[in-house]
Design a protein around this motif. Structure first.
Motif, PDB file in Angstrom:
ATOM      1  N   LEU A 249       0.812  -1.216   0.000  1.00  0.00           N
ATOM      2  CA  LEU A 249       0.000   0.000   0.000  1.00  0.00           C
ATOM      3  C   LEU A 249       0.846   1.268   0.000  1.00  0.00           C
ATOM      4  CD1 LEU A 249      -2.757  -0.976   2.584  1.00  0.00           C
ATOM      5  CD2 LEU A 249      -2.877  -1.086   0.084  1.00  0.00           C
ATOM      6  N   GLN A 250       2.016   1.190   0.633  1.00  0.00           N
ATOM      7  CA  GLN A 250       2.848   2.380   0.758  1.00  0.00           C
ATOM      8  C   GLN A 250       4.277   1.961   1.064  1.00  0.00           C
ATOM      9  OE1 GLN A 250       2.618   5.049   4.318  1.00  0.00           O
ATOM     10  NE2 GLN A 250       1.799   6.544   2.868  1.00  0.00           N
ATOM     11  N   VAL A 251       5.233   2.739   0.557  1.00  0.00           N
ATOM     12  CA  VAL A 251       6.645   2.570   0.909  1.00  0.00           C
ATOM     13  C   VAL A 251       7.090   3.859   1.583  1.00  0.00           C
ATOM     14  CG1 VAL A 251       8.988   2.211   0.026  1.00  0.00           C
ATOM     15  CG2 VAL A 251       7.054   0.975  -0.999  1.00  0.00           C
ATOM     16  N   ARG A 252       7.782   3.723   2.719  1.00  0.00           N
ATOM     17  CA  ARG A 252       8.195   4.905   3.463  1.00  0.00           C
ATOM     18  C   ARG A 252       9.590   4.703   4.018  1.00  0.00           C
ATOM     19  NH1 ARG A 252       3.774   6.298   6.582  1.00  0.00           N
ATOM     20  NH2 ARG A 252       5.089   7.621   7.902  1.00  0.00           N
ATOM     21  N   THR A 253      10.209   5.805   4.432  1.00  0.00           N
ATOM     22  CA  THR A 253      11.572   5.760   4.967  1.00  0.00           C
ATOM     23  C   THR A 253      11.559   6.188   6.424  1.00  0.00           C
ATOM     24  OG1 THR A 253      12.506   6.248   2.800  1.00  0.00           O
ATOM     25  CG2 THR A 253      13.915   6.622   4.703  1.00  0.00           C
ATOM     26  N   LEU A 254      12.260   5.434   7.269  1.00  0.00           N
ATOM     27  CA  LEU A 254      12.372   5.725   8.692  1.00  0.00           C
ATOM     28  C   LEU A 254      13.804   6.133   9.016  1.00  0.00           C
ATOM     29  CD1 LEU A 254       9.761   3.967   8.563  1.00  0.00           C
ATOM     30  CD2 LEU A 254      10.423   3.007  10.786  1.00  0.00           C
ATOM     31  N   SER A 255      13.931   6.949  10.020  1.00  0.00           N
ATOM     32  CA  SER A 255      15.251   7.282  10.566  1.00  0.00           C
ATOM     33  C   SER A 255      15.562   6.338  11.714  1.00  0.00           C
ATOM     34  CB  SER A 255      15.274   8.729  11.069  1.00  0.00           C
ATOM     35  OG  SER A 255      14.991   9.631  10.021  1.00  0.00           O
ATOM     36  N   ALA A 256      16.838   6.192  12.017  1.00  0.00           N
ATOM     37  CA  ALA A 256      17.226   5.381  13.171  1.00  0.00           C
ATOM     38  C   ALA A 256      16.517   5.903  14.417  1.00  0.00           C
ATOM     39  CB  ALA A 256      18.734   5.435  13.358  1.00  0.00           C
ATOM     40  N   GLY A 257      15.930   4.984  15.174  1.00  0.00           N
ATOM     41  CA  GLY A 257      15.210   5.355  16.383  1.00  0.00           C
ATOM     42  C   GLY A 257      13.719   5.475  16.206  1.00  0.00           C
ATOM     43  N   TYR A 262       1.665  -0.462  16.562  1.00  0.00           N
ATOM     44  CA  TYR A 262       1.076  -0.329  17.888  1.00  0.00           C
ATOM     45  C   TYR A 262       2.076  -0.653  18.993  1.00  0.00           C
ATOM     46  CZ  TYR A 262      -3.578   0.023  15.788  1.00  0.00           C
ATOM     47  OH  TYR A 262      -4.668   0.434  15.066  1.00  0.00           O
ATOM     48  N   SER A 263       2.008   0.139  20.055  1.00  0.00           N
ATOM     49  CA  SER A 263       2.837  -0.003  21.260  1.00  0.00           C
ATOM     50  C   SER A 263       4.316   0.222  21.006  1.00  0.00           C
ATOM     51  CB  SER A 263       2.629  -1.383  21.916  1.00  0.00           C
ATOM     52  OG  SER A 263       1.277  -1.550  22.292  1.00  0.00           O
ATOM     53  N   ALA A 264       4.667   0.651  19.768  1.00  0.00           N
ATOM     54  CA  ALA A 264       6.056   1.000  19.440  1.00  0.00           C
ATOM     55  C   ALA A 264       7.034  -0.088  19.865  1.00  0.00           C
ATOM     56  CB  ALA A 264       6.425   2.335  20.090  1.00  0.00           C
ATOM     57  N   THR A 265       6.695  -1.326  19.542  1.00  0.00           N
ATOM     58  CA  THR A 265       7.510  -2.458  20.008  1.00  0.00           C
ATOM     59  C   THR A 265       8.785  -2.647  19.197  1.00  0.00           C
ATOM     60  OG1 THR A 265       6.239  -3.958  18.597  1.00  0.00           O
ATOM     61  CG2 THR A 265       5.507  -3.708  20.885  1.00  0.00           C
ATOM     62  N   TRP A 266       8.856  -2.058  18.016  1.00  0.00           N
ATOM     63  CA  TRP A 266      10.047  -2.213  17.164  1.00  0.00           C
ATOM     64  C   TRP A 266      10.578  -0.833  16.801  1.00  0.00           C
ATOM     65  CZ3 TRP A 266      11.935  -0.931  12.332  1.00  0.00           C
ATOM     66  CH2 TRP A 266      13.014  -1.689  11.843  1.00  0.00           C
ATOM     67  N   GLN A 267      11.876  -0.646  16.994  1.00  0.00           N
ATOM     68  CA  GLN A 267      12.523   0.619  16.628  1.00  0.00           C
ATOM     69  C   GLN A 267      13.610   0.346  15.584  1.00  0.00           C
ATOM     70  OE1 GLN A 267      12.299  -0.025  20.223  1.00  0.00           O
ATOM     71  NE2 GLN A 267      10.298   0.989  20.054  1.00  0.00           N
ATOM     72  N   ALA A 268      13.678   1.242  14.621  1.00  0.00           N
ATOM     73  CA  ALA A 268      14.699   1.112  13.583  1.00  0.00           C
ATOM     74  C   ALA A 268      16.077   1.409  14.174  1.00  0.00           C
ATOM     75  CB  ALA A 268      14.397   2.069  12.436  1.00  0.00           C
ATOM     76  N   SER A 269      17.025   0.534  13.895  1.00  0.00           N
ATOM     77  CA  SER A 269      18.395   0.744  14.377  1.00  0.00           C
ATOM     78  C   SER A 269      19.262   1.437  13.339  1.00  0.00           C
ATOM     79  CB  SER A 269      19.019  -0.607  14.742  1.00  0.00           C
ATOM     80  OG  SER A 269      19.088  -1.442  13.603  1.00  0.00           O
ATOM     81  N   ARG A 270      18.674   1.737  12.184  1.00  0.00           N
ATOM     82  CA  ARG A 270      19.395   2.351  11.065  1.00  0.00           C
ATOM     83  C   ARG A 270      18.360   3.014  10.172  1.00  0.00           C
ATOM     84  NH1 ARG A 270      20.419  -2.807   6.940  1.00  0.00           N
ATOM     85  NH2 ARG A 270      18.322  -3.689   7.198  1.00  0.00           N
ATOM     86  N   PRO A 271      18.757   3.822   9.232  1.00  0.00           N
ATOM     87  CA  PRO A 271      17.795   4.295   8.239  1.00  0.00           C
ATOM     88  C   PRO A 271      17.155   3.089   7.538  1.00  0.00           C
ATOM     89  CG  PRO A 271      19.811   5.558   8.107  1.00  0.00           C
ATOM     90  CD  PRO A 271      20.087   4.421   9.039  1.00  0.00           C
ATOM     91  N   THR A 272      15.844   3.093   7.474  1.00  0.00           N
ATOM     92  CA  THR A 272      15.113   1.879   7.085  1.00  0.00           C
ATOM     93  C   THR A 272      14.059   2.198   6.032  1.00  0.00           C
ATOM     94  OG1 THR A 272      15.425   0.923   9.287  1.00  0.00           O
ATOM     95  CG2 THR A 272      13.627   0.032   7.965  1.00  0.00           C
ATOM     96  N   ARG A 273      14.003   1.338   5.016  1.00  0.00           N
ATOM     97  CA  ARG A 273      12.887   1.382   4.072  1.00  0.00           C
ATOM     98  C   ARG A 273      11.833   0.394   4.548  1.00  0.00           C
ATOM     99  NH1 ARG A 273      13.520   0.182  -1.782  1.00  0.00           N
ATOM    100  NH2 ARG A 273      14.911  -1.485  -1.066  1.00  0.00           N
ATOM    101  N   LEU A 274      10.603   0.879   4.571  1.00  0.00           N
ATOM    102  CA  LEU A 274       9.497   0.092   5.103  1.00  0.00           C
ATOM    103  C   LEU A 274       8.396   0.001   4.042  1.00  0.00           C
ATOM    104  CD1 LEU A 274       9.137  -0.983   8.092  1.00  0.00           C
ATOM    105  CD2 LEU A 274       7.519   0.896   8.378  1.00  0.00           C
ATOM    106  N   ALA A 275       7.809  -1.187   3.885  1.00  0.00           N
ATOM    107  CA  ALA A 275       6.633  -1.351   3.032  1.00  0.00           C
ATOM    108  C   ALA A 275       5.451  -1.755   3.897  1.00  0.00           C
ATOM    109  CB  ALA A 275       6.881  -2.401   1.957  1.00  0.00           C
TER     110      ALA A 275
END
Length: 375
Positions: A249-257, A262-275
């Protein structure tokens, strides 16, 4: 629907290869010959669509089918008018007339069921066609030894039955080394010897892999027909039938951290591409596939490459880390949840369950597409 086209409004696609299904049945039928190979098509053919599965198996040569409920029996009779149909759940209270009307033979597991079925069939003035299920050690449905002796002590009731099959079910057939298998086979033989002679059946998908002593007159594969590999003693000689894909549905980019879901159980440890993918627990993907930081969850295939699920599986969505996926991933692409390189069993293990549950829980929002299955 037939073919591979995905309607624009559909979130995902389940492709069922009817040619592979038919080949699986023929392979198992050859493996167990001269025993008969039936087909278990309960629960809407394990969620794959009985309306397509039953005719395809019938065309391949399958002449005996096992369903669970009266409604499944009624539907199966329309799809295979000349087949033998057995209802594994036996008689739901008051359902005898429904089974008789659809010419479905109940698998009877208790004396009250036998009495009800005989009373119903007596209206037709002939013995009641029935299968009898013996409890050989699974301690689920089945006649106990005391039940069998009580039945034999009532010759009028026994004479009113036309016993088409005597069957039981193995508890540990997926493990060929488990002593329960031989113990149940011995108990099955001992208890069925108390009854009049009739064709016998003990093995389902895993049991038929235990060898000829377990085949008797008929085997009852279900999961194996659909490509399942639950037997722990080696590969069952069947091929995959099911491919499951869902839309990005969407591709987005995350920054480290940055956190995900829900509940923010996973945090990116590096710049991350997410689908973000249009599939969730409402579609049958277990919430146990979720991943927290430092705790892996399930995976999907993107262009043939594994990509981990990150964050929590939600009702309609999963999020996957595509940072290490080579190539471009864009909105509208299909990712694979079941297919070559990602088996039903792999998905089940990641969810802490079994492939049977994975198949039967796949939701109706996924379009079912059928290929092959012709003469």
């Amino acid at each position: 629907m037939t073919g591979l086209a995905l309607p624009p409004e559909a979130t995902g696609l389940i492709t069922i290869d009817l040619d592979a299904l038919q080949d699986n049945w023929r392979t198992l039928a050859k493996l167990v010959a001269p025993s008969e190979c039936a087909g278990v098509v309960k629960a809407d053919a394990y969620g794959l669509g009985a309306s397509e599965i039953i005719p395809a198996l019938n065309l391949a040569g399958c002449r005996t089918f096992f369903i669970a409920t009266p409604e499944e029996g009624r539907a199966a009779r329309q799809l295979a008018p000349d087949a033998r149909l057995f209802a594994l759940d036996g008689l739901l209270g008051g359902s005898a007339s429904l089974l008789r009307a659809a010419n479905v033979t109940p698998v009877l597991s208790s004396l009250p069921e036998i009495e009800e079925w005989v009373a119903e069939a007596s209206q037709a003035g002939r013995p009641a066609p029935a299968a009898l299920q013996i409890d050989s050690g699974l301690n689920r449905l089945g006649l106990s030894e005391a039940d069998i002796k009580a039945l034999v002590a009532r010759p009028d009731l026994l004479a009113a039955l036309d016993i088409r099959l005597i069957m039981s079910h193995l508890a540990c057939a997926d493990d060929p080394a488990d002593p329960h298998n031989d113990a149940q086979r011995a108990e099955f033989d001992r208890r069925r010897a108390l009854l009049p002679p009739a064709p016998a059946s003990l093995a389902a998908s895993d049991g038929l892999m235990l060898g000829k002593p377990f085949h008797y007159d008929l085997v009852r594969p279900g999961y194996a027909l659909y490509g399942g590999q639950a037997f722990g003693g080696g590969a069952t000689p069947v091929n995959p039938v099911v491919t499951l894909q869902a839309r990005v549905l969407q591709v987005r980019t995350l920054s480290a951290g940055d956190s995900v879901g829900y509940s923010a159980t996973w945090q990116a440890s590096r710049p991350t591409r997410l689908a973000v993918v249009a599939a969730g627990y409402a579609d049958g993907l277990a919430r146990a596939l979720s991943a927290a930081s430092g705790e892996p969850g399930g995976s999907v295939l993107v262009a043939g490459q594994l990509a981990p699920i990150v964050g929590r599986v939600s009702m309609d969505l999963i999020t996957i880390d595509i940072t290490d996926v080579a190539g471009n991933v864009t909105r509208g692409d299909l990712v694979t949840l079941i297919g070559p390189g990602l088996s039903i069993e792999t998905l089940g293990r990641a969810a802490g369950t079994i492939g049977y549950e994975v198949l039967t829980r796949l939701g109706p929002r996924f379009v079912r597409s059928y290929t092959g299955g012709g003469a």
